[in-house]
Design a protein around this motif. Structure first.
Motif, PDB file in Angstrom:
ATOM      1  N   GLY A  46     -18.065  -3.879 -21.029  1.00 57.36           N
ATOM      2  CA  GLY A  46     -18.497  -2.519 -21.080  1.00 57.36           C
ATOM      3  C   GLY A  46     -17.858  -1.296 -20.468  1.00 57.36           C
ATOM      4  N   GLY A  47     -16.513  -1.552 -20.735  1.00 51.41           N
ATOM      5  CA  GLY A  47     -15.728  -0.391 -19.360  1.00 51.41           C
ATOM      6  C   GLY A  47     -16.158  -1.299 -18.052  1.00 51.41           C
ATOM      7  N   GLN A  73     -13.093   3.010 -21.454  1.00 50.82           N
ATOM      8  CA  GLN A  73     -14.051   3.705 -21.658  1.00 50.82           C
ATOM      9  C   GLN A  73     -14.483   5.016 -21.312  1.00 50.82           C
ATOM     10  N   CYS A 130     -20.655   0.665 -13.834  1.00 49.93           N
ATOM     11  CA  CYS A 130     -21.649   0.809 -14.633  1.00 49.93           C
ATOM     12  C   CYS A 130     -22.749  -0.570 -15.201  1.00 49.93           C
ATOM     13  N   LYS A 187     -25.262   7.649 -16.452  1.00 48.32           N
ATOM     14  CA  LYS A 187     -25.370   6.317 -17.454  1.00 48.32           C
ATOM     15  C   LYS A 187     -26.933   5.982 -16.904  1.00 48.32           C
ATOM     16  N   HIS A 222     -22.133   1.637 -23.116  1.00 45.32           N
ATOM     17  CA  HIS A 222     -21.211   1.616 -23.504  1.00 45.32           C
ATOM     18  C   HIS A 222     -20.909   2.480 -24.761  1.00 45.32           C
ATOM     19  N   SER A 266     -14.800  -3.772 -24.923  1.00 43.06           N
ATOM     20  CA  SER A 266     -16.026  -3.898 -25.008  1.00 43.06           C
ATOM     21  C   SER A 266     -15.636  -5.809 -25.113  1.00 43.06           C
TER      22      SER A 266
END
Length: 189
Positions: free
Chosen positions: A20-21, A97, A25, A174, A89, A107
């Motif tokens: 997800g990127g 992203q 994160c 995030k 995300h 993703s």
């Protein structure tokens, strides 16, 4: 009274591999969830037999930056992980992203068994039915293959480098949003 939850046996531990990127994160988020034993940054679903961060960033390997989550399903379900994943995300942007652009930032849900694949697809159908994101999902669902842990310096990168620019301005917000939304699922402390 103290919590007397037994330590999970290796037979009860499951894995999920999520893209997800940037993996910094997702790793920072998933390592804070109750039931998660470990979230490890890595590379998955590419062609190169020995990907490096530099080669992945150049787009030379076909790998996505991923987080491999080892979890105790008696504490947190795969569906619960999906809920956090999709809240962490943008699953509607292809190979992007935010300012991170390239196939390594796609993703993806790289499943470890048929049950995970079915659960992921059903979860996504429900998100689409409810129009949660207001745009079609581009999240890839495929069996996990050619997984490699990222280099040691990437593991717990945000925790070890909180003042680094990307960590301070991208990861930290995030994580803060995640902590606010999922307070009831955080590990103690």
């Amino acid at each position: 009274m103290a919590d007397i939850t037994p330590a999970p046996s290796s037979a009860s531990i499951e894995e999920a591999t999520l893209a997800g990127g940037c993996f910094w994160c997702l790793e920072a988020i998933f390592n804070q969830l109750q039931g998660v034993i470990e979230a490890e940054s890595g590379y998955s679903n590419g062609q190169h037999p020995a990907p490096t961060y530099e080669a992945v960033c150049r787009g030379d390997t076909g790998h996505a930056e991923v987080v491999r989550v080892r979890f105790d399903p008696r504490v947190i379900s795969f569906q619960d992980l999906l809920e956090v994943f999709f809240a962490s995300h943008d699953p509607t942007t292809l190979n992007r992203q935010g300012n991170d652009v390239g196939t390594q930032y796609r993703s993806g849900l790289y499943t470890h068994n048929v049950q995970q694949a079915d659960t992921a697809r059903q979860f996504m159908v429900e998100l689409e039915r409810r129009q949660v994101f207001g745009a079609p999902l581009v999240t890839e669902v495929a069996p996990v293959r050619n997984y490699h842990p990222a280099e040691a310096y990437h593991q717990r990168y945000a925790a070890h480098n909180p003042h680094q620019g990307y960590c301070a301005y991208v990861v930290a917000p995030k994580v803060a949003h995640f902590r606010e939304r999922f307070q009831d699922r955080l590990k103690p402390g």
